[in-house]
Design an enzyme around this catalytic site. Structure first.
Site, PDB file in Angstrom:
ATOM      1  N   LYS A  14      24.684  66.565  28.999  1.00 10.76           N
ATOM      2  CA  LYS A  14      24.301  67.069  27.679  1.00 10.76           C
ATOM      3  C   LYS A  14      25.415  66.731  26.697  1.00 10.76           C
ATOM      4  CE  LYS A  14      24.997  70.560  25.182  1.00 10.76           C
ATOM      5  NZ  LYS A  14      25.033  69.830  23.909  1.00 10.76           N
ATOM      6  N   GLU A  42      37.572  71.855  30.672  1.00  9.41           N
ATOM      7  CA  GLU A  42      38.667  71.247  29.918  1.00  9.41           C
ATOM      8  C   GLU A  42      38.538  71.828  28.514  1.00  9.41           C
ATOM      9  OE1 GLU A  42      40.687  69.593  27.693  1.00  9.41           O
ATOM     10  OE2 GLU A  42      39.546  67.720  27.829  1.00  9.41           O
ATOM     11  N   CYS A  60      42.015  67.754  21.826  1.00  6.44           N
ATOM     12  CA  CYS A  60      42.605  68.962  22.411  1.00  6.44           C
ATOM     13  C   CYS A  60      44.040  68.729  22.862  1.00  6.44           C
ATOM     14  CB  CYS A  60      41.732  69.468  23.548  1.00  6.44           C
ATOM     15  SG  CYS A  60      41.240  68.153  24.630  1.00  6.44           S
ATOM     16  N   GLU A 109      44.195  76.335  17.637  1.00  8.15           N
ATOM     17  CA  GLU A 109      44.065  74.893  17.424  1.00  8.15           C
ATOM     18  C   GLU A 109      43.648  74.596  15.990  1.00  8.15           C
ATOM     19  OE1 GLU A 109      42.542  72.040  20.966  1.00  8.15           O
ATOM     20  OE2 GLU A 109      41.235  73.666  20.427  1.00  8.15           O
TER      21      GLU A 109
HETATM   22  P1  ADP Z   1      33.385  72.086  19.679  1.00  5.25           P
HETATM   23  O1  ADP Z   1      33.967  73.180  18.874  1.00  5.25           O
HETATM   24  O2  ADP Z   1      34.336  71.047  20.118  1.00  5.25           O
HETATM   25  O3  ADP Z   1      32.098  71.544  19.148  1.00  5.25           O
HETATM   26  P2  ADP Z   1      31.825  73.507  21.591  1.00  5.25           P
HETATM   27  O4  ADP Z   1      32.349  74.239  22.757  1.00  5.25           O
HETATM   28  O5  ADP Z   1      31.099  74.269  20.556  1.00  5.25           O
HETATM   29  O6  ADP Z   1      33.076  72.751  21.055  1.00  5.25           O
HETATM   30  O7  ADP Z   1      30.872  72.318  22.054  1.00  5.25           O
HETATM   31  C1  ADP Z   1      31.120  71.505  23.169  1.00  5.25           C
HETATM   32  C2  ADP Z   1      29.806  71.229  23.866  1.00  5.25           C
HETATM   33  O8  ADP Z   1      29.273  72.469  24.310  1.00  5.25           O
HETATM   34  C3  ADP Z   1      28.739  70.625  22.962  1.00  5.25           C
HETATM   35  O9  ADP Z   1      27.959  69.712  23.720  1.00  5.25           O
HETATM   36  C4  ADP Z   1      27.915  71.826  22.562  1.00  5.25           C
HETATM   37  O10 ADP Z   1      26.580  71.502  22.217  1.00  5.25           O
HETATM   38  C5  ADP Z   1      27.939  72.611  23.867  1.00  5.25           C
HETATM   39  N1  ADP Z   1      27.611  74.026  23.729  1.00  5.25           N
HETATM   40  C6  ADP Z   1      27.893  74.868  22.717  1.00  5.25           C
HETATM   41  N2  ADP Z   1      27.405  76.092  22.983  1.00  5.25           N
HETATM   42  C7  ADP Z   1      26.813  76.031  24.208  1.00  5.25           C
HETATM   43  C8  ADP Z   1      26.136  76.961  25.059  1.00  5.25           C
HETATM   44  N3  ADP Z   1      25.959  78.221  24.710  1.00  5.25           N
HETATM   45  N4  ADP Z   1      25.674  76.514  26.247  1.00  5.25           N
HETATM   46  C9  ADP Z   1      25.852  75.243  26.623  1.00  5.25           C
HETATM   47  N5  ADP Z   1      26.481  74.325  25.886  1.00  5.25           N
HETATM   48  C10 ADP Z   1      26.957  74.709  24.689  1.00  5.25           C
END
Ligand code: ADP
Length: 528
Positions: A222, A297, A331, A428
């Site tokens: 994903k 990570e 990161c 961050e």
């Molecule tokens: P960033 O702030 O770097 O965007 P996120 O943690 O929000 O970091 O996003 C990293 C990945 O996690 C993306 O692919 C995002 O769509 C996914 N993501 C965010 N929320 C969820 C969730 N509740 N369940 C699964 N994946 C998620």
């Protein structure tokens, strides 16, 4: 689709989708060296078959079941690059089912057979490095040269694990009883769910999918909804390389729905995630009911420590690279620049001069070193951190505001007199802001550096061999650069301690994340 930036780029040429790698290279060399603007870039990518907008399930490109789409925007212009399928629970369940079905045959291939497929995928990624780089710049914004660099880095994980597939050794253990023989086998864990972020649209995927496929696992990826196009293009090349239907699926859209489907399925045996600490913690908790193996990570808060005895030029070059790569959106970016008393003023001046030379602009423009931030929320966060620091006594030496180019461009910024009570010391920044923090002794530097819940990367600059050993041993971090600001490579383990995560990616250690250890006891061995 509208792409209006007038940037000019040299494109590596349109390649028709052909199954044979040889003919693909022929087509490639025939149409190299065309120059065009960003609109033509996306048109070319589409006609080459590398601008994919559907998800990949069971080897087939498909729309979301309810035909919903989401827009992918170019952060440099705000214009829409493509509308991609917005998938959710049902599509993810089908992707899991197809991965589950593909697992027995993929895992039973010999390591050599899997290795050949991965090697072919690597060759195709490299053959298409310009196009993939253009896709990264279009959807993520980083300068084209840096984007093409990401393709080489991302592809290196596929090459490395193509080689490493053949070295998944077990053990024979001297037995505890004379009529027994004890063996250890390493076997692929099963279906893997890989959730990845937008800041490295290719490399964060290959770093997970490479070892997963090499070990015999099958994967549902994903990618971030902000940058799915690179992931889809890479998956297209994986199909061309011979990755069988179902071994690699890609779904994107409703992140919580996709995440829930992956986490609740008992068929998914492993979750690997790169992203924010907050989401990582949620995923870890949600993996508990089905006791999945988890690799995370997560965020960092990297110190770059410059000691009085450092070589000034080396410290500036290293800190600049560690801080401003991808406009500060990684990161492992230096988040706090700790500078010792005796060199502080000299460093502040020389570092600011170097930062002033950075070129902000559209990633397709020749000479750009700093692209836009990913979206307005990212800029607002940076603005609030700068405001907080200034209100508590920090002084802006350079930048400190949005760039005159508008959109999400932010001026490369250096701030001095930053202290530990300011937001930018604790969290961050994920933007092009370098906070300078003053320290007196080596002990102070270690204490300040470790005073965080994060523990991903740290950098130290010193000419003393003894000091470098003392300090890197004392730092509570998973990666340490000594007199070097760019340290990630496919051959070394990448990962954090404390709340920066679990597990390692890259290197021989990265393979273990996708393997289970099976102990076999052969009894009754003295019988004739
Ligand atoms: P960033 O702030 O770097 O965007 P996120 O943690 O929000 O970091 O996003 C990293 C990945 O996690 C993306 O692919 C995002 O769509 C996914 N993501 C965010 N929320 C969820 C969730 N509740 N369940 C699964 N994946 C998620």
């Amino acid at each position: 689709m509208v792409i209006g930036a007038a940037a000019r780029v040299a494109i590596g040429g349109c390649r028709k989708l052909v199954s044979s790698h040889t003919s693909l290279l022929l087509v490639s060399s025939q149409c190299r060296q065309m120059s065009m603007d960003a609109q033509s870039v996306s048109e070319k990518l589409r006609s080459c078959g590398l601008l994919r907008t559907q998800g990949l399930i069971g080897g087939k490109w498909i729309d979301s079941y309810d035909k919903k789409t989401i827009k992918v925007n170019n952060p440099a212009t705000g214009e829409t690059v493509a509308d991609v399928a917005c998938m959710g629970t049902n599509e993810t369940n089908d992707a899991i089912a197809s991965s589950y079905e593909a697992f027995p045959s993929w895992s039973k291939l010999t390591a050599g057979e899997r290795s050949k497929v991965l090697r072919k995928w690597y060759d195709l990624l490299i053959a298409h490095k310009e196009e993939l780089g253009q896709l990264i710049t279009l959807e993520q914004g980083k300068p084209l040269k840096e984007a093409i660099g990401e393709v080489a880095y991302g592809a290196s994980f596929i090459e490395y694990y193509a080689e490493e597939a053949k070295r998944i050794y077990g053990d024979i253990i001297p037995p505890n009883l004379s009529d027994r023989r004890l063996l250890v086998l390493k076997q692929p864990i099963g279906v893997v769910g890989a959730i990845t972020p937008w800041n490295f649209p290719l490399a964060m995927i290959t770093r997970k999918v490479g070892p997963a496929l090499a070990s015999g696992c099958t994967v549902v990826v994903k990618p971030s909804e902000l940058t799915p196009l690179t992931a889809l293009a890479a998956a297209e090349l994986a199909l061309q390389a011979g990755v069988p239907p179902g071994a690699l699926n890609v779904v994107m859209g409703n992140a919580p729905e996709i995440g829930d489907a992956l986490l609740t399925s008992p068929q998914v045996r492993k979750i690997t995630f790169t992203g924010s600490t907050a989401v990582g913690k949620k995923l870890m908790a949600a993996a508990a009911p089905t006791v999945k193996k988890v690799s995370l990570e997560l965020g960092g808060n990297a110190p770059s420590i410059v000691f009085d005895d450092a070589d000034l030029d080396v410290a500036i070059k290293g800190t600049l690279a560690a801080k401003f790569r991808n406009s500060g959106q990684t990161c492992v970016c230096a988040n706090r620049v700790l500078v010792q008393d005796g060199i502080y003023d000299k460093f502040a001046e020389a570092f600011s001069e170097a930062v002033q030379k950075l070129e902000v602009g559209d990633g397709f423009k020749e000479g750009t070193t700093q692209g836009p931030l990913i979206n307005d929320a990212a800029v607002q966060k940076v603005e609030s951190f700068v405001e907080d620091a200034v209100s508590k006594g920090a002084k802006i030496i350079l930048g400190g505001k949005r760039h005159s180019l508008g959109m999400t461009f932010y001026e490369p910024t250096v701030i001095r007199d930053v202290s530990s009570n300011m937001l930018m010391s604790k969290e961050e920044i994920f933007g092009p802001v370098a906070p300078l923090i003053r320290f007196k002794t080596e002990e102070d530097a270690i204490r300040i550096a470790n005073d965080t819940i994060a523990g991903l990367a740290a950098y130290i600059f010193t000419n003393s061999v003894q000091r470098s050993w003392r300090v890197f041993e004392a730092l509570e971090y998973g990666l340490v650069g000594v007199n070097e600001g760019l340290i990630s490579t496919e051959v070394a383990p990448f990962g954090g301690v404390k709340q920066s995560g679990l597990g390692r990616e890259g290197s021989k250690y990265g393979m273990d994340e996708y393997l289970e250890i099976k102990y076999v006891c052969l009894g009754d061995m003295n019988r004739h």
